[in-house]
Design a protein around this motif. Structure first.
Motif, PDB file in Angstrom:
ATOM      1  N   SER A  24       3.379   6.186  -5.498  1.00 18.54           N
ATOM      2  CA  SER A  24       3.076   6.424  -6.913  1.00 18.54           C
ATOM      3  C   SER A  24       2.103   7.586  -7.089  1.00 18.54           C
ATOM      4  CB  SER A  24       2.508   5.163  -7.553  1.00 18.54           C
ATOM      5  OG  SER A  24       1.190   4.878  -7.103  1.00 18.54           O
ATOM      6  N   ARG A  25       1.352   7.919  -6.030  1.00 18.87           N
ATOM      7  CA  ARG A  25       0.417   9.052  -6.056  1.00 18.87           C
ATOM      8  C   ARG A  25       1.031  10.315  -5.458  1.00 18.87           C
ATOM      9  NH1 ARG A  25      -5.029   8.660  -5.951  1.00 18.87           N
ATOM     10  NH2 ARG A  25      -5.165   9.878  -4.014  1.00 18.87           N
ATOM     11  N   LEU A  56       0.836  -1.202   0.000  1.00 19.72           N
ATOM     12  CA  LEU A  56       0.000   0.000   0.000  1.00 19.72           C
ATOM     13  C   LEU A  56       0.871   1.252   0.000  1.00 19.72           C
ATOM     14  CD1 LEU A  56      -2.750  -1.061   2.577  1.00 19.72           C
ATOM     15  CD2 LEU A  56      -3.053  -0.770   0.110  1.00 19.72           C
ATOM     16  N   ASN A  57       1.978   1.197   0.706  1.00 16.52           N
ATOM     17  CA  ASN A  57       2.895   2.325   0.733  1.00 16.52           C
ATOM     18  C   ASN A  57       3.466   2.591  -0.664  1.00 16.52           C
ATOM     19  OD1 ASN A  57       4.363   4.342   2.340  1.00 16.52           O
ATOM     20  ND2 ASN A  57       6.183   3.146   1.787  1.00 16.52           N
ATOM     21  N   ASP A 106      -8.753  12.138  -5.328  1.00 15.71           N
ATOM     22  CA  ASP A 106      -9.276  11.429  -6.501  1.00 15.71           C
ATOM     23  C   ASP A 106      -8.468  10.164  -6.774  1.00 15.71           C
ATOM     24  OD1 ASP A 106     -11.227  13.382  -7.003  1.00 15.71           O
ATOM     25  OD2 ASP A 106      -9.778  14.626  -8.083  1.00 15.71           O
ATOM     26  N   PHE A 107      -9.165   9.104  -7.171  1.00 12.67           N
ATOM     27  CA  PHE A 107      -8.552   7.833  -7.538  1.00 12.67           C
ATOM     28  C   PHE A 107      -9.055   7.418  -8.915  1.00 12.67           C
ATOM     29  CE2 PHE A 107      -8.330   7.843  -2.966  1.00 12.67           C
ATOM     30  CZ  PHE A 107      -7.189   7.105  -2.633  1.00 12.67           C
ATOM     31  N   ASP A 108      -8.175   6.806  -9.701  1.00 14.07           N
ATOM     32  CA  ASP A 108      -8.670   6.196 -10.929  1.00 14.07           C
ATOM     33  C   ASP A 108      -8.997   4.729 -10.646  1.00 14.07           C
ATOM     34  OD1 ASP A 108      -6.288   4.624 -11.203  1.00 14.07           O
ATOM     35  OD2 ASP A 108      -5.298   6.255 -12.287  1.00 14.07           O
ATOM     36  N   ALA A 131      -8.427  -0.629  -7.843  1.00  9.79           N
ATOM     37  CA  ALA A 131      -8.303  -2.074  -8.032  1.00  9.79           C
ATOM     38  C   ALA A 131      -7.020  -2.598  -7.398  1.00  9.79           C
ATOM     39  CB  ALA A 131      -8.326  -2.405  -9.528  1.00  9.79           C
ATOM     40  N   ARG A 132      -5.932  -1.845  -7.503  1.00  8.70           N
ATOM     41  CA  ARG A 132      -4.668  -2.264  -6.889  1.00  8.70           C
ATOM     42  C   ARG A 132      -4.791  -2.314  -5.363  1.00  8.70           C
ATOM     43  NH1 ARG A 132      -0.325   1.797  -8.760  1.00  8.70           N
ATOM     44  NH2 ARG A 132       1.054   0.482  -7.479  1.00  8.70           N
ATOM     45  N   ILE A 133      -5.457  -1.319  -4.801  1.00  7.61           N
ATOM     46  CA  ILE A 133      -5.660  -1.308  -3.350  1.00  7.61           C
ATOM     47  C   ILE A 133      -6.493  -2.506  -2.915  1.00  7.61           C
ATOM     48  CG2 ILE A 133      -6.806  -0.071  -1.449  1.00  7.61           C
ATOM     49  CD1 ILE A 133      -5.998   2.550  -2.922  1.00  7.61           C
TER      50      ILE A 133
END
Length: 330
Positions: A272-273, A266-267, A315-317, A322-324
């Motif tokens: 990446s964000r 998760l880190n 905001d998330f794409d 899905a990765r989370i």
């Protein structure tokens, strides 16, 4: 002498609570475990000052917050008198009653006797004439819900609270509480459930759906899972951490090798964000606007600053979400 920052409202987003006219900052400050005699008074006041300077206008308490119970409200009362006397109308202050506060049959739960007595004690500790939001802290299976909700209604009628809420209620209990309060003429403003990337109860048990249907807001507690969803535990349990503390709700035996691996992944997503892990966790619960505000605790002004910075990227794409989910569910 404290002078509030002139640009304190320039960055923080504010969200309307359900169908009401009241707004909360996206990030609110909870005074659960870092306010009381176990912490330096100046540190506590520095956290509150920094919070307000960053646009955090909501301070959330309960009568049993401390430790010991009542200590957090007393600490806020000192700060209100010393630093925020001229800013009371810029603040939303909430408190709750329902957990044990004194010996005997009236010292806990949801009777009218306990709820009204608890609120009077809360106001005395804070030196305040009213709170903005008064909550039933937990559902009482032994008291008619009409009695507990009637006590909340009385608090509003007496001018001791402006709004009312519930915490730790199921979806059906929330619906029934809203019905009773609506008939009394005091709408249910807000629900405070536990919610995080690791604990998705309100999403899975229908609480968020019920709030959407009712037009009731939500403020979630433990979005960082008592510090678990921060960078602090990426390499295990550091000495002096909450997980290493005796009696902490975050025990070290929860930090399995599998969980630490998930936290590290998760880190990586957070990096990446351009966010810290804590910022990712806060942004996740606030995504899409279903949650009004996320409650964070802080042991220092710097820790609070990191949390507040999450509001800059909510905001998330679809790929990120899905990765989370893939990390959490594996």
């Amino acid at each position: 002498m404290y002078i509030a920052h002139p640009d304190r409202y320039s960055v923080m987003p504010y969200r309307r609570i359900g169908n009401s006219g009241l707004h909360l900052p996206a990030i609110s400050l909870g005074l659960w475990q870092n306010f009381g005699p176990g912490r330096p008074a100046e540190t506590q006041r520095a956290i509150l000052r920094r919070a307000f300077d960053l646009g955090v206008t909501h301070f959330d308490l309960a009568d049993n917050y401390g430790p010991p119970g009542g200590a957090a409200e007393s600490a806020l009362g000192e700060a209100l008198k010393a630093d925020f006397a001229h800013h009371r109308d810029e603040l939303v202050i909430s408190t709750k009653a329902g957990y044990r506060m004194w010996p005997g049959p009236y010292g806990e739960w949801g009777s009218r006797k306990h709820m009204i007595s608890s609120l009077d004690q809360c106001l005395g500790r804070m030196g305040a004439e009213y709170v903005d939001i008064f909550y039933s802290h937990r559902y009482d299976p032994h008291t008619p819900l009409e009695e507990t909700m009637g006590a909340l209604h009385t608090a509003v009628q007496q001018g001791k609270a402006l709004y009312v809420g519930v915490s730790n209620y199921s979806a059906e209990q929330t619906r029934e509480a809203a019905r009773i309060l609506g008939e009394l003429g005091t709408p249910l403003l807000i629900h405070q459930p536990r919610y995080s990337m690791l604990d998705r109860g309100p999403q899975e048990n229908g609480v968020l759906d019920a709030l959407d249907e009712l037009g009731v807001g939500s403020i979630v507690f433990s979005p960082l899972e008592q510090g678990l969803l921060t960078a602090r535990y990426l390499d295990g349990v550091p000495e002096g951490s909450r997980a290493a503390s005796h009696g902490s709700p975050l025990s070290s035996d929860k930090l399995t090798e599998d969980l630490v691996g998930k936290l590290r992944d998760l880190n990586d997503i957070a990096k990446s964000r351009g966010q810290s892990l804590a910022q990712l966790a806060l942004a996740w619960v606030l995504r899409g606007g279903r949650v009004t505000s996320a409650l964070v605790g802080a042991s220092s002004p710097e820790q609070l600053e990191d949390s507040v910075a999450a509001a800059g990227n909510l905001d998330f794409d679809a790929d990120e979400l899905a990765r989370i989910d893939s990390v959490i569910q594996r």
